[in-house]
Design a protein around this motif. Sequence first.
Motif, mmCIF file in Angstrom:
data_model
loop_
_atom_site.group_PDB
_atom_site.id
_atom_site.type_symbol
_atom_site.label_atom_id
_atom_site.label_comp_id
_atom_site.label_asym_id
_atom_site.label_seq_id
_atom_site.Cartn_x
_atom_site.Cartn_y
_atom_site.Cartn_z
ATOM 1 N N SER A 162 -0.340 4.228 -1.111
ATOM 2 C CA SER A 162 -1.295 5.320 -1.324
ATOM 3 C C SER A 162 -0.742 6.633 -0.785
ATOM 4 O O SER A 162 -0.140 6.686 0.292
ATOM 5 C CB SER A 162 -2.623 5.002 -0.633
ATOM 6 O OG SER A 162 -3.200 3.830 -1.169
ATOM 7 N N ALA B 256 -5.746 5.113 -9.000
ATOM 8 C CA ALA B 256 -6.773 6.155 -9.016
ATOM 9 C C ALA B 256 -6.246 7.440 -8.384
ATOM 10 O O ALA B 256 -5.677 7.435 -7.292
ATOM 11 C CB ALA B 256 -8.012 5.682 -8.256
ATOM 12 N N TYR B 257 -6.397 8.541 -9.115
ATOM 13 C CA TYR B 257 -6.025 9.883 -8.668
ATOM 14 C C TYR B 257 -4.520 10.035 -8.399
ATOM 15 O O TYR B 257 -4.094 10.996 -7.762
ATOM 16 C CB TYR B 257 -6.850 10.297 -7.442
ATOM 17 C CG TYR B 257 -8.324 10.224 -7.725
ATOM 18 C CD1 TYR B 257 -8.949 11.176 -8.526
ATOM 19 C CD2 TYR B 257 -9.089 9.152 -7.250
ATOM 20 C CE1 TYR B 257 -10.293 11.085 -8.830
ATOM 21 C CE2 TYR B 257 -10.432 9.048 -7.555
ATOM 22 C CZ TYR B 257 -11.037 10.014 -8.351
ATOM 23 O OH TYR B 257 -12.366 9.900 -8.656
ATOM 24 N N ALA B 258 -3.722 9.100 -8.897
ATOM 25 C CA ALA B 258 -2.266 9.253 -8.812
ATOM 26 C C ALA B 258 -1.816 10.363 -9.751
ATOM 27 O O ALA B 258 -2.494 10.704 -10.725
ATOM 28 C CB ALA B 258 -1.575 7.940 -9.159
ATOM 29 N N LYS C 16 -1.845 -0.934 -3.912
ATOM 30 C CA LYS C 16 -2.734 0.201 -3.759
ATOM 31 C C LYS C 16 -1.873 1.451 -3.858
ATOM 32 O O LYS C 16 -0.955 1.629 -3.045
ATOM 33 C CB LYS C 16 -3.441 0.156 -2.407
ATOM 34 C CG LYS C 16 -4.357 -1.046 -2.217
ATOM 35 C CD LYS C 16 -4.973 -1.036 -0.821
ATOM 36 C CE LYS C 16 -5.867 -2.245 -0.602
ATOM 37 N NZ LYS C 16 -6.421 -2.267 0.795
ATOM 38 N N ASP D 287 0.862 -1.185 0.000
ATOM 39 C CA ASP D 287 0.000 0.000 0.000
ATOM 40 C C ASP D 287 0.899 1.236 0.000
ATOM 41 O O ASP D 287 1.514 1.563 1.015
ATOM 42 C CB ASP D 287 -0.911 -0.002 1.225
ATOM 43 C CG ASP D 287 -2.012 1.054 1.138
ATOM 44 O OD1 ASP D 287 -1.876 1.975 0.309
ATOM 45 O OD2 ASP D 287 -2.999 0.968 1.897
ATOM 46 N N GLN E 70 -3.403 4.703 -4.682
ATOM 47 C CA GLN E 70 -4.315 5.815 -4.886
ATOM 48 C C GLN E 70 -3.677 7.123 -4.405
ATOM 49 O O GLN E 70 -3.184 7.209 -3.286
ATOM 50 C CB GLN E 70 -5.626 5.597 -4.111
ATOM 51 C CG GLN E 70 -6.410 4.374 -4.548
ATOM 52 C CD GLN E 70 -6.180 3.186 -3.642
ATOM 53 O OE1 GLN E 70 -5.036 2.834 -3.385
ATOM 54 N NE2 GLN E 70 -7.254 2.577 -3.172
ATOM 55 N N GLY E 71 -3.689 8.106 -5.277
ATOM 56 C CA GLY E 71 -3.188 9.416 -4.901
ATOM 57 C C GLY E 71 -1.683 9.518 -4.761
ATOM 58 O O GLY E 71 -1.172 10.555 -4.325
ATOM 59 N N ARG F 204 -5.902 0.428 -12.713
ATOM 60 C CA ARG F 204 -7.030 1.340 -12.608
ATOM 61 C C ARG F 204 -6.490 2.765 -12.607
ATOM 62 O O ARG F 204 -5.750 3.150 -11.697
ATOM 63 C CB ARG F 204 -7.819 1.082 -11.318
ATOM 64 C CG ARG F 204 -9.076 1.932 -11.210
ATOM 65 C CD ARG F 204 -9.803 1.687 -9.900
ATOM 66 N NE ARG F 204 -11.059 2.415 -9.865
ATOM 67 C CZ ARG F 204 -11.795 2.590 -8.770
ATOM 68 N NH1 ARG F 204 -11.382 2.076 -7.622
ATOM 69 N NH2 ARG F 204 -12.926 3.265 -8.825
ATOM 70 N N ASN G 25 -3.979 -0.206 -8.300
ATOM 71 C CA ASN G 25 -4.966 0.866 -8.260
ATOM 72 C C ASN G 25 -4.238 2.206 -8.245
ATOM 73 O O ASN G 25 -3.677 2.598 -7.224
ATOM 74 C CB ASN G 25 -5.850 0.713 -7.022
ATOM 75 C CG ASN G 25 -7.023 1.684 -7.021
ATOM 76 O OD1 ASN G 25 -7.053 2.640 -7.809
ATOM 77 N ND2 ASN G 25 -7.992 1.455 -6.150
ATOM 78 N N ALA H 160 -6.622 9.781 -12.707
ATOM 79 C CA ALA H 160 -5.171 10.033 -12.619
ATOM 80 C C ALA H 160 -4.795 11.295 -13.393
ATOM 81 O O ALA H 160 -5.369 11.589 -14.447
ATOM 82 C CB ALA H 160 -4.395 8.834 -13.158
ATOM 83 N N THR I 95 -8.443 5.643 -12.834
ATOM 84 C CA THR I 95 -9.531 6.581 -12.591
ATOM 85 C C THR I 95 -9.030 7.906 -12.017
ATOM 86 O O THR I 95 -8.386 7.945 -10.964
ATOM 87 C CB THR I 95 -10.551 5.968 -11.603
ATOM 88 O OG1 THR I 95 -11.039 4.742 -12.144
ATOM 89 C CG2 THR I 95 -11.706 6.918 -11.364
#
Length: 215
Positions: free
Chosen positions: A73, A123-125, A91, A71, A93-94, A141, A121, A145, A143
């Motif tokens: 994130s 997302a929003y990275a 993971k 993780d 994310q961000g 994923r 994942n 990004a 989403t």
Amino acid sequence: MEPQMVENKRIGVNEFTGRIVSGITFLDCDFSRTDLSETQFVDCSFYDRDRQVGCNFRSAKLKGASFKRCDISVCVFNFASALGLEISECKAQGADFSSASFMNVISSKSWFCSAYINKSNLAYANFSKVNLEKCELWDNRWTGANVMGASFAGSDLSGGEFSSFDWRSADFTGCDLTDSALGDLDIRTVNLDGVKVSRDQMSELAALLGINVLG
């Protein structure tokens, strides 16, 4: 015996260089400028859920390093040297990869990129201004990004999920997009030279223009 949790620590420059690190939780730790070349992180967490902060890898050396089932994130990877970095089943994310380098520059006219980011994942990275040309970037994923000013030319982006994604903000020429959910991709406004898609995907893209693809 390795501790199971490390908190609020400034990591030594060579503390984990080339090691296999498994099952450790790092909370708000500072890895900036450390040498993590060839280091393998397996089943580790670098995200503090209570405070919603990640660890700092700014300007770290990540050549040949890997994160597997971790993780990461909202971790910060700005300006990291990340040639050959592997991120698998993570993971992220961000996470912030803006201005990280996945390049090996041989001369002013000769260079190549290397990265293996898959089944993660993202997302929003943040991948703004990152060069990830001809890299293995499948089954992720994406989403939301941020890919403003990035180049993915020639990369394998197959099996990806691209909802809430701005296709116009980066270079995707020559990419493999087969089996990807392409979201709001508008073939009228995005340069898709050399891109690979399946017949079903082409039908969906054409349908947005009112064109029916037969056969």
